[in-house]
Design an enzyme around this catalytic site. Structure first.
Site, PDB file in Angstrom:
ATOM      1  N   TYR A   1     -20.696  35.282 -18.995  1.00 22.00           N
ATOM      2  CA  TYR A   1     -21.613  34.234 -18.533  1.00 22.00           C
ATOM      3  C   TYR A   1     -22.598  34.727 -17.473  1.00 22.00           C
ATOM      4  O   TYR A   1     -23.782  34.404 -17.526  1.00 22.00           O
ATOM      5  CB  TYR A   1     -20.822  33.006 -18.049  1.00 22.00           C
TER       6      TYR A   1
ATOM      7  N   HIS B   1     -20.375  28.867 -15.635  1.00 22.20           N
ATOM      8  CA  HIS B   1     -19.544  30.068 -15.735  1.00 22.20           C
ATOM      9  C   HIS B   1     -18.080  29.683 -15.536  1.00 22.20           C
ATOM     10  O   HIS B   1     -17.739  29.144 -14.471  1.00 22.20           O
ATOM     11  CB  HIS B   1     -19.972  31.053 -14.631  1.00 22.20           C
TER      12      HIS B   1
ATOM     13  N   ASN C   1     -15.515  22.471 -24.509  1.00 22.19           N
ATOM     14  CA  ASN C   1     -16.060  22.055 -25.802  1.00 22.19           C
ATOM     15  C   ASN C   1     -15.422  20.737 -26.218  1.00 22.19           C
ATOM     16  O   ASN C   1     -14.447  20.307 -25.619  1.00 22.19           O
ATOM     17  CB  ASN C   1     -15.751  23.106 -26.876  1.00 22.19           C
TER      18      ASN C   1
ATOM     19  N   HIS D   1     -25.310  27.478 -27.666  1.00 24.87           N
ATOM     20  CA  HIS D   1     -25.478  26.237 -26.890  1.00 24.87           C
ATOM     21  C   HIS D   1     -26.921  26.083 -26.398  1.00 24.87           C
ATOM     22  O   HIS D   1     -27.163  25.595 -25.288  1.00 24.87           O
ATOM     23  CB  HIS D   1     -24.534  26.210 -25.683  1.00 24.87           C
TER      24      HIS D   1
HETATM   25 FE1  HDD Z   1     -19.237  30.000 -24.222  1.00 28.46          FE
HETATM   26  C1  HDD Z   1     -22.330  29.004 -23.242  1.00 28.46           C
HETATM   27  C2  HDD Z   1     -18.112  26.789 -24.000  1.00 28.46           C
HETATM   28  C3  HDD Z   1     -16.239  30.939 -25.619  1.00 28.46           C
HETATM   29  C4  HDD Z   1     -20.178  33.168 -24.035  1.00 28.46           C
HETATM   30  N1  HDD Z   1     -20.050  28.244 -23.732  1.00 28.46           N
HETATM   31  C5  HDD Z   1     -21.350  28.035 -23.355  1.00 28.46           C
HETATM   32  C6  HDD Z   1     -21.561  26.649 -23.080  1.00 28.46           C
HETATM   33  C7  HDD Z   1     -20.371  26.022 -23.292  1.00 28.46           C
HETATM   34  C8  HDD Z   1     -19.421  27.024 -23.701  1.00 28.46           C
HETATM   35  C9  HDD Z   1     -20.080  24.558 -23.119  1.00 28.46           C
HETATM   36  C10 HDD Z   1     -22.873  26.027 -22.670  1.00 28.46           C
HETATM   37  C11 HDD Z   1     -23.025  25.980 -21.198  1.00 28.46           C
HETATM   38  C12 HDD Z   1     -24.316  25.272 -20.858  1.00 28.46           C
HETATM   39  O1  HDD Z   1     -24.444  24.091 -21.206  1.00 28.46           O
HETATM   40  O2  HDD Z   1     -25.166  25.911 -20.240  1.00 28.46           O
HETATM   41  N2  HDD Z   1     -17.554  29.036 -24.778  1.00 28.46           N
HETATM   42  C13 HDD Z   1     -17.243  27.744 -24.501  1.00 28.46           C
HETATM   43  C14 HDD Z   1     -15.858  27.509 -24.813  1.00 28.46           C
HETATM   44  C15 HDD Z   1     -15.351  28.673 -25.296  1.00 28.46           C
HETATM   45  C16 HDD Z   1     -16.406  29.637 -25.257  1.00 28.46           C
HETATM   46  C17 HDD Z   1     -15.135  26.197 -24.602  1.00 28.46           C
HETATM   47  C18 HDD Z   1     -13.966  29.001 -25.754  1.00 28.46           C
HETATM   48  C19 HDD Z   1     -12.919  28.486 -25.255  1.00 28.46           C
HETATM   49  N3  HDD Z   1     -18.384  31.721 -24.767  1.00 28.46           N
HETATM   50  C20 HDD Z   1     -17.130  31.914 -25.295  1.00 28.46           C
HETATM   51  C21 HDD Z   1     -16.865  33.324 -25.408  1.00 28.46           C
HETATM   52  C22 HDD Z   1     -17.968  33.963 -24.932  1.00 28.46           C
HETATM   53  C23 HDD Z   1     -18.914  32.944 -24.553  1.00 28.46           C
HETATM   54  C24 HDD Z   1     -15.576  33.932 -25.926  1.00 28.46           C
HETATM   55  C25 HDD Z   1     -18.243  35.433 -24.802  1.00 28.46           C
HETATM   56  C26 HDD Z   1     -17.356  36.326 -24.588  1.00 28.46           C
HETATM   57  N4  HDD Z   1     -20.965  30.902 -23.813  1.00 28.46           N
HETATM   58  C27 HDD Z   1     -21.106  32.245 -23.757  1.00 28.46           C
HETATM   59  C28 HDD Z   1     -22.465  32.684 -23.288  1.00 28.46           C
HETATM   60  C29 HDD Z   1     -23.148  31.312 -22.994  1.00 28.46           C
HETATM   61  C30 HDD Z   1     -22.102  30.317 -23.393  1.00 28.46           C
HETATM   62  C31 HDD Z   1     -23.159  33.601 -24.198  1.00 28.46           C
HETATM   63  C32 HDD Z   1     -24.521  31.084 -23.603  1.00 28.46           C
HETATM   64  C33 HDD Z   1     -25.394  30.550 -22.495  1.00 28.46           C
HETATM   65  C34 HDD Z   1     -24.579  30.622 -21.303  1.00 28.46           C
HETATM   66  O3  HDD Z   1     -23.355  31.171 -21.603  1.00 28.46           O
HETATM   67  O4  HDD Z   1     -24.901  30.294 -20.186  1.00 28.46           O
HETATM   68  O5  HDD Z   1     -22.362  33.453 -22.160  1.00 28.46           O
END
Ligand code: HDD
Length: 691
Positions: A374, A351, A160, A88
């Site tokens: 997060y 988060h 999402n 993202h």
């Molecule tokens: Fe995630 C970012 C949505 C599964 C780990 N995620 C992130 C963002 C969104 C989502 C919208 C962007 C937030 C922003 O605009 O700053 N993610 C989802 C959805 C998931 C999902 C709807 C499943 C239902 N994500 C998911 C899993 C993991 C992560 C299973 C890790 C175990 N997601 C992250 C992250 C991010 C992230 C790596 C990257 C940047 C951030 O968090 O702040 O931690």
């Protein structure tokens, strides 16, 4: 104590209904700096008399170490970048307000869900795979993350635009992300899943099949963030005043309906305007066309947990709306652009674990892992544990606890005690009871052996893929077949074959059509015997309206003033946006002298950036005008868009054999051009242009 917090506490103790809708902006105002008012200073506040020449020993001599201004300016610049999000990375944000309908009150005690309550929000939309500088219109899932600045603290709904996820357990998140990102050897390809490692993952991890078919559908190419649904994916839990829990799935439903680009158009837009989606949102908000979404919930009593033919804890499954209806619980309006992309959109930290009383988790193993990831990612991305102090992340009700110090600490904690229990400060800050708003985890009974295993109830990977396929209209099915063919066609043969095998577990027609396109022997048998469909999954069944769609008006001097003015006024009253396009940027003049400002030339815009064309032309068109109009029309026609023509525009359509097709309106085939054209715009596209 923070001013907001003090005021809120006073109001609460007097039992007053608070209007918090502007609280976040008031808080941000304290940090906004208008650099245009004042002299240029160093970061220490020293006015400088020169900012273009470094301090040198002689005009042609070496720069001196003493030049603190040069050193400070350069050092700051050298450190301007922070790591982009690991997924993202490319996002765009806006502020707004959420107003609750009160319909969630029986199920959740969250104060921001009480009837009439207005809560400030910040939303960040994003693509998932691409780097921060990638294109907006790539085939991808979109993030739709909302921070509600409630009076009880921040609640983040990190959603999402698709209701299911690739994997069932968070421990596989690094795997799926590694597979979809550019390949390690050469960092190719950027922002697309169309390569070996992703499809190798898909074939070998069949739990991803459901999310993948969504990604191959038009959902992966939103026309606008304003026309995109948002899904919380997991089953969450609401908890009411009596402590009763209810399972809940949460959604954003856009007022404008869910609509997409066609694939070829999206690819062309990527070249023409890589910022297509962010610009669309920015311009809509600047122009006062504030986008709106309703927050809806599917409520499932705890007793019904096992009544479904899938596991409610499985994030690769959705609950069909026809089985459990969606109840609207509030409305969100985005009404303010950011002042500074970095400070707000880049530094915002979401988060799924940021919750408020009344909202709780379930044991979905994907959600459980997200609850760790997060904060961990923000620590590296935002440089330490104090990112909650960044203005965009601060709760409007402030925070008081015993956490101290660390990089970039901003708060000056004046108390000399940073521990519980203390007697020096009367044990303050102390915890609050649940009755007083203290968060209490839902006391779900849990029991089990420690195992690394997955429940059998998660093992069906195909039924809902078939449900989705069954629910698509003909044009959506055609899109899906082309998308799989495009992506798999870019992979090596063994990977193509493996994926056809997977798809043959879902639907024989789907697998056969793709196999034929990609040179794999089509399977002769296979597919699930399952004919249930969920009409709510087809974008064709979401609202269609003309509002804010862009009509390119191709026009030159000498037009019929009265007629053109009349049509443009009718378009404006339907909230269509007319974009005047001509050969050069001088105003165009009607036969009776009306002047129209030209917004774009054929060079600065393109048919793919417009939702429809209205060709007026003029009595004396240049060769270039004719050539460009023909090109524009062909693209609009091929992308199924409404086309209108009056006067000198009609011969273009006759020559292009476009007349007599659906969605092509001319003053020769209608008595009421603008009404019929607006009606065509309401339909958005004419997929098969049947005569
Ligand atoms: Fe995630 C970012 C949505 C599964 C780990 N995620 C992130 C963002 C969104 C989502 C919208 C962007 C937030 C922003 O605009 O700053 N993610 C989802 C959805 C998931 C999902 C709807 C499943 C239902 N994500 C998911 C899993 C993991 C992560 C299973 C890790 C175990 N997601 C992250 C992250 C991010 C992230 C790596 C990257 C940047 C951030 O968090 O702040 O931690």
């Amino acid at each position: 104590m923070d001013k907001n917090r003090e005021q809120m506490d006073k109001q609460t103790s007097r039992g007053e209904q608070q209007d918090n809708s502007n609280k976040k902006q008031e808080q941000l105002d304290q940090f906004r700096i208008d650099d245009t008012k004042g002299d240029l200073t160093t970061n220490q506040g020293l006015k400088m008399s020169e900012d273009e020449f470094s301090l040198k020993a002689g005009e042609r001599g070496p720069t001196l170490m003493e030049d603190f201004h040069f050193r400070e300016k350069m050092t700051h610049f050298d450190h301007e970048r922070i790591p982009e999000r690991v997924v993202h990375a490319r996002g765009f944000g806006a502020h707004g307000v959420f107003e609750a309908y009160g319909t969630a009150e029986p199920y959740s005690k969250a104060k921001f869900l009480k009837k009439g309550k207005k809560t400030p929000v910040f939303v960040r939309f994003s693509t998932v795979q691409g780097f921060r500088g990638s294109n907006d219109t790539v085939r991808d899932t979109r993030g739709f993350a909302t921070k509600f600045y409630t009076e009880e603290g921040n609640y983040d709904f990190v959603a999402n635009n698709m209701p299911v996820f690739f994997i069932q357990d968070a421990i596989k998140f690094p795997d799926v992300v590694h597979a979809i990102k550019p390949e390690p050897r050469n960092e190719i390809p950027q922002a697309t899943a169309a390569h070996n490692t992703f499809w190798d993952f898909v074939a070998n991890n069949t739990e991803s099949a459901h999310h993948v078919i969504w990604n191959m559908s038009p959902r992966a190419l939103p026309r606008s963030y304003r026309m995109m649904e948002g899904f919380g994916v997991h089953t969450f839990r609401f908890v009411n005043d009596e402590g009763k829990g209810t399972f809940v799935k949460m959604f954003w439903k856009p007022k404008l309906g869910a609509h997409s680009l066609v694939f070829e158009e999206a690819q062309m837009i990527a070249g023409n305007d890589p910022d297509f989606n962010r610009k669309d949102l920015f311009e809509a908000i600047e122009g006062g066309n504030y986008p709106e979404w309703e927050l809806g919930v599917q409520l499932i009593p705890e007793e019904d947990e096992h009544k479904f033919d899938f596991d409610l804890l499985d994030p690769t499954k959705l609950v069909p709306e026809e089985d459990v209806p969606v109840t609207p619980i509030g409305k969100m309006t985005l009404n303010r652009n950011v002042d500074n992309h970095f400070a707000e959109t880049e530094q915002v930290a979401f988060h799924p674990g940021h919750v408020v009383p009344g909202i709780d988790f379930t044991n979905d193993p994907l959600l459980q892992g997200r609850l760790f990831s997060y904060t961990d990612t923000q620590l590296i991305r935002l440089g330490g544990p104090n990112f909650h102090e960044l203005p965009i992340n601060r709760p409007i009700n402030g925070f008081t606890n015993h956490q101290r110090d660390g990089y970039n600490r901003i708060a000056i904690n004046t108390s000399n005690t940073a521990y519980r229990h203390n007697s020096i400060n009367n044990n303050k800050p102390d915890v609050a009871s649940p009755e007083d708003g203290g968060y209490e985890h839902y006391q779900e009974k849990v029991e089990g052996r420690k195992v690394r295993a997955r429940s059998d109830s998660f093992k069906d990977h195909y039924t809902q893929v078939k449900l989705f396929w069954n629910s698509m209209s003909k044009r959506e099915k055609d899109h899906i077949v082309s998308a799989y063919s495009f992506e798999l066609g870019k992979c090596d043969m063994p990977i193509r074959e493996m994926n056809i095998k997977v798809l043959s577990n879902v639907d024989l027609e789907l697998a056969q059509r793709i196999a034929k396109n990609i040179g794999v022997t089509p399977p002769e048998s296979g597919g699930l015997d399952y004919d249930k469909s969920s009409p709510a999954l087809s974008q064709d069944n979401t609202p269609h309206m003309p509002d804010t769609l862009k009509v390119g008006v191709l026009i030159d001097d000498g037009f019929n003033d009265e007629e053109v003015q009349r049509h443009l006024e009718a378009f404006a009253s339907a909230n269509l946006q007319s974009v005047i396009v001509s050969e050069d940027q001088n105003p165009v003049k009607g036969a009776n002298g009306t002047e129209l400002e030209v917004e774009h030339t054929f060079d600065t815009t393109d048919a793919v950036l417009l939702d429809a064309l209205y060709v007026v032309g003029g009595p004396d068109l240049s060769k270039d005008f004719v050539k460009e109009t023909v090109k524009f029309l062909q693209k609009a026609f091929d992308h199924f868009k409404p086309i209108g023509a009056t006067q000198a525009g009609i011969p273009f359509l006759r020559e292009g054999n476009m007349l007599d097709h659906e969605g092509v309106i001319t003053t020769e085939n209608t008595n009421d051009f603008s009404t019929d054209f607006i009606e065509a715009m309401t339909k958005h596209r004419f997929w098969y242009r049947e005569v």
